[in-house]
Write a protein that holds these residues in place. Structure first.
Motif, PDB file in Angstrom:
ATOM      1  N   ALA A 173     -30.639   5.614  11.976  1.00  0.00           N
ATOM      2  CA  ALA A 173     -28.916   5.730  11.683  1.00  0.00           C
ATOM      3  C   ALA A 173     -28.644   4.489  10.890  1.00  0.00           C
ATOM      4  O   ALA A 173     -27.991   4.853   9.873  1.00  0.00           O
ATOM      5  N   ALA A 174     -29.200   3.482  10.921  1.00  0.00           N
ATOM      6  CA  ALA A 174     -28.856   2.404  10.005  1.00  0.00           C
ATOM      7  C   ALA A 174     -29.087   2.567   8.728  1.00  0.00           C
ATOM      8  O   ALA A 174     -28.294   2.270   7.598  1.00  0.00           O
ATOM      9  N   GLU A 175     -30.390   3.158   8.510  1.00  0.00           N
ATOM     10  CA  GLU A 175     -30.741   3.531   7.089  1.00  0.00           C
ATOM     11  C   GLU A 175     -29.716   4.643   6.328  1.00  0.00           C
ATOM     12  O   GLU A 175     -29.299   4.409   5.140  1.00  0.00           O
ATOM     13  N   ARG A 234     -22.928   4.184   2.849  1.00  0.00           N
ATOM     14  CA  ARG A 234     -21.764   2.910   2.239  1.00  0.00           C
ATOM     15  C   ARG A 234     -22.035   2.754   0.676  1.00  0.00           C
ATOM     16  O   ARG A 234     -20.827   2.409   0.055  1.00  0.00           O
ATOM     17  N   LEU A 235     -23.353   2.656   0.294  1.00  0.00           N
ATOM     18  CA  LEU A 235     -23.416   2.060  -1.073  1.00  0.00           C
ATOM     19  C   LEU A 235     -22.980   3.233  -1.999  1.00  0.00           C
ATOM     20  O   LEU A 235     -22.645   3.078  -3.115  1.00  0.00           O
ATOM     21  N   ALA A 236     -23.270   4.755  -1.334  1.00  0.00           N
ATOM     22  CA  ALA A 236     -22.909   5.570  -2.249  1.00  0.00           C
ATOM     23  C   ALA A 236     -21.409   5.839  -2.370  1.00  0.00           C
ATOM     24  O   ALA A 236     -20.916   6.880  -2.850  1.00  0.00           O
ATOM     25  N   GLY A 237     -20.684   5.031  -1.475  1.00  0.00           N
ATOM     26  CA  GLY A 237     -19.296   5.245  -1.681  1.00  0.00           C
ATOM     27  C   GLY A 237     -18.525   5.819  -0.529  1.00  0.00           C
ATOM     28  O   GLY A 237     -17.214   5.940  -0.489  1.00  0.00           O
ATOM     29  N   GLU A 261     -26.814   4.958   7.378  1.00  0.00           N
ATOM     30  CA  GLU A 261     -25.273   4.439   7.183  1.00  0.00           C
ATOM     31  C   GLU A 261     -25.107   3.641   6.002  1.00  0.00           C
ATOM     32  O   GLU A 261     -24.166   3.505   5.410  1.00  0.00           O
ATOM     33  N   TYR A 262     -26.313   2.879   5.825  1.00  0.00           N
ATOM     34  CA  TYR A 262     -26.362   1.774   4.587  1.00  0.00           C
ATOM     35  C   TYR A 262     -26.315   2.544   3.445  1.00  0.00           C
ATOM     36  O   TYR A 262     -25.539   2.338   2.509  1.00  0.00           O
ATOM     37  N   PRO A 296     -19.725   8.905  15.190  1.00  0.00           N
ATOM     38  CA  PRO A 296     -20.828   7.994  15.390  1.00  0.00           C
ATOM     39  C   PRO A 296     -22.112   9.013  15.289  1.00  0.00           C
ATOM     40  O   PRO A 296     -22.428   9.862  15.777  1.00  0.00           O
ATOM     41  N   THR A 297     -23.118   8.253  14.466  1.00  0.00           N
ATOM     42  CA  THR A 297     -24.127   9.035  14.004  1.00  0.00           C
ATOM     43  C   THR A 297     -25.104   9.500  15.109  1.00  0.00           C
ATOM     44  O   THR A 297     -25.338   8.409  16.107  1.00  0.00           O
ATOM     45  N   GLN A 339       0.666  -1.066   0.123  1.00  0.00           N
ATOM     46  CA  GLN A 339       0.096   0.111  -0.160  1.00  0.00           C
ATOM     47  C   GLN A 339       0.762   1.412  -0.113  1.00  0.00           C
ATOM     48  O   GLN A 339       0.632   2.098  -0.650  1.00  0.00           O
ATOM     49  N   GLU A 380     -16.542   5.681   5.584  1.00  0.00           N
ATOM     50  CA  GLU A 380     -17.402   5.341   6.935  1.00  0.00           C
ATOM     51  C   GLU A 380     -17.990   6.544   7.053  1.00  0.00           C
ATOM     52  O   GLU A 380     -17.627   7.558   6.435  1.00  0.00           O
TER      53      GLU A 380
END
Lengths: 369, 369
Positions: free
Chosen positions: B173-175, B181-184, B177-178, B191-192, B61, B187
């Motif tokens: 929060a889970a919605e 993540r999918l949008a790139g 954060e999910y 913490p939300t 790396q 992290e």
């Protein structure tokens, strides 16, 4: 958690370390000693008792969380409040030694603190008393780590539902993290690793936007924080045809790592040194001709932090004790090609150990969906 | 990112600080100076050039990421490698001053490093040269922060789809954060916070298992890390009847915070001090009789870290410069009852500022679904 007993345990060691007091500022140590879960605090332990300092943001939270210590709200910088508190109570004529957490306090923080202290008060680098105490987990801590490990394991089942060639690494990570949150995890214990293709040869390959290719391994290394305690688990999956020439080669490496991991687990018991556990894994890989591809240590302690004492590495003399919780995670890495790692969490017991990670370690091949 | 230019900028300041070299170990500073994104490294900047040290886990790396510096892989502890490298090149007779990052290096690290250095080499606490340079963002950095802020804003839209009485804070929060993540997003940047009911009066109320009650505010404070850069945004939503007596009282507090936030934003421009911006928010809340409920500072710098210089707080003399990126986030908190906070990210410009957070700040009431 019996916070007053934990504080008392440290207070009783102060005299042996020739300290009149200990200033604890490392957040996991604060959580361990008094239950505080916020992001700014200091606990001053003296023979006479404990005082917890935090700032106004955590006033409500500190009063409800902190056990066994008097709570003081700093109206200015935290260390200034600590320094002034000591200065206001210290008799000028008296010599007084304040231990600091040298592994955590920064050079600048030490300097600011020293400037506030009255004559007669001296700072000394304290041994890692709290980290040493934290190494051996009590029953309640082991229950929490077990719950975290069980939740962690369900995430891998979830990952397998979406892990296929062409799916992005982050899509797998997102599924796992979403499930973790809904199940009550505060957060992941470290950035989720879903490393496919040549990225699986990076021991720390965080999930990326790369679509998972066929004909390679996917290393999934992940953990949750549940009830304050961390889980940590790795499983590696072959993506593609397991009966091809490549598949056979992959299987050979996989079985070598699996055997090494099992040998290390078999070596874990009270009174054995951490270095002996590391050696057990290394010996198996060396015999399989894979020794030089195992480039990191075998494991580490886990608890309130994802990496804590003891280190399970070559030559480590730390003797394992019942109640210690460690990871066993050998791996082999072929740069530019692929890597394999298998990791469980185990609790050290008198005659052996208990594996907390319930997931199968059999070689697993995923074909195109 | 022009990493060699950034290193050169620091190298040119060494002489003025009476330093022969600077040892950079703070990870965001490393990323800023040479592009390294791993979790262990040190960059030694001298007048003659730069050397980057990391351990074997990051060998591949580091060689692909690090720009403008020679990469050295430490076979033992990182600071030992740095110490030995200096010792092997240092002429015994020559006096040589090595600057350290006093705000980041721990007391123990400093001690270990000092023990390895040859006679003639002296350690000195360096000023925060890299943090000072990082305060003013270049165009590429502002583009990244803008993208992060835009992604962050879409998460709030997502939150509103699920935020209803009876839904747990963590489900919201889970919605978010999910989707992040999918949008790139690599992290979340911290913490939300989804804090409802009396928890909304906790300025740092992380999303909990608590179901959202009616008749109270929900504070949503969240951010993503995208391309290495952080976003940070807060919106507060009223849950319940906006036309009730409670609703009217809530609206009064909300409009007070909104006016204070707009006054602070209106005060942001180059050549104004951070303290003046803080004062602008505080003045509005004081006039509305809410001043004593605004218990924290108005904002902070944002970039590679979620909290970085400058602080936007009472009395701060730091003068704002074009390209600085700061949050503006006044709030009022009634312990045991509820709280309100509104936060945007802005870029300081010559005659004013540019708001990067696109989300509406109008009072929003959510009724039962």
């Amino acid at each position: 958690m019996d916070f007053p007993a934990r504080q008392k345990n440290i207070q009783q060691r102060l005299a042996v370390c020739r300290l009149d007091a200990l200033l604890v500022s490392h957040l996991p140590n604060l959580r361990y000693l008094c239950g505080f879960t916020g992001s700014a605090g200091s606990l001053l332990l003296t023979g006479a008792g404990s005082t917890f300092f935090t700032d106004v943001r955590y006033e409500t939270q500190a009063h409800s969380e902190v056990k066994g210590a008097k709570v003081t709200i700093a109206r200015k910088a935290l260390l200034s409040a600590v320094g002034e508190w000591i200065a206001s109570r210290h008799k000028r004529s008296k010599k007084w030694v304040l231990g600091i957490e040298a592994e955590h306090l920064t050079v600048a923080e030490r300097k600011r603190l020293a400037e506030l202290l009255p004559a007669g008060v001296r700072l000394r680098n304290a041994p890692a008393l709290v980290e040493q105490a934290r190494m051996v987990k009590d029953d309640e801590e082991i229950i929490r780590i077990r719950h975290a490990a069980q939740l962690g394991a369900t995430l891998f089942d979830r990952a397998l539902k979406v892990l296929h060639p062409g799916v992005k690494e982050v899509e797998v990570a997102a599924e796992m993290e979403y499930a973790a949150r809904l199940a009550g995890a505060a957060e992941m214990s470290f950035p989720t690793i879903v490393a496919s293709g040549a990225r699986s040869a990076l021991p720390h390959g965080r999930a990326s936007q790369q679509p998972i290719p066929a004909g390679s391994f996917v290393v999934c290394d992940f953990g949750v924080i549940l009830g304050g305690y961390c889980s940590d688990q790795t499983r590696t999956v072959w993506v593609g045809d397991a009966s091809s020439k490549e598949g056979n080669e992959a299987r050979f490496a996989y079985e070598g790592v699996k055997d090494a991991q099992q040998a290390a687990i078999a070596a874990v018991r009270a009174e054995v040194s951490a270095g002996e556990v590391d050696a057990a894994a290394r010996k198996v890989l060396r015999k399989a001709g894979l020794g030089r591809y195992f480039t990191h240590s075998t494991g580490h302690g886990v608890g309130l932090e994802i990496h804590e004492a003891p280190r399970v590495a070559a030559g480590q003399k730390e003797v394992l004790k019942p109640g210690m919780v460690i990871t066993i995670e050998p791996g082999v890495y072929f740069p530019g090609k692929w890597g394999v790692r298998i990791e469980d969490i185990v609790v050290v017991r008198d005659g052996g150990c208990e594996i907390l990670t319930p997931t199968s370690k059999d070689f697993l091949a995923v074909r195109s969906s």
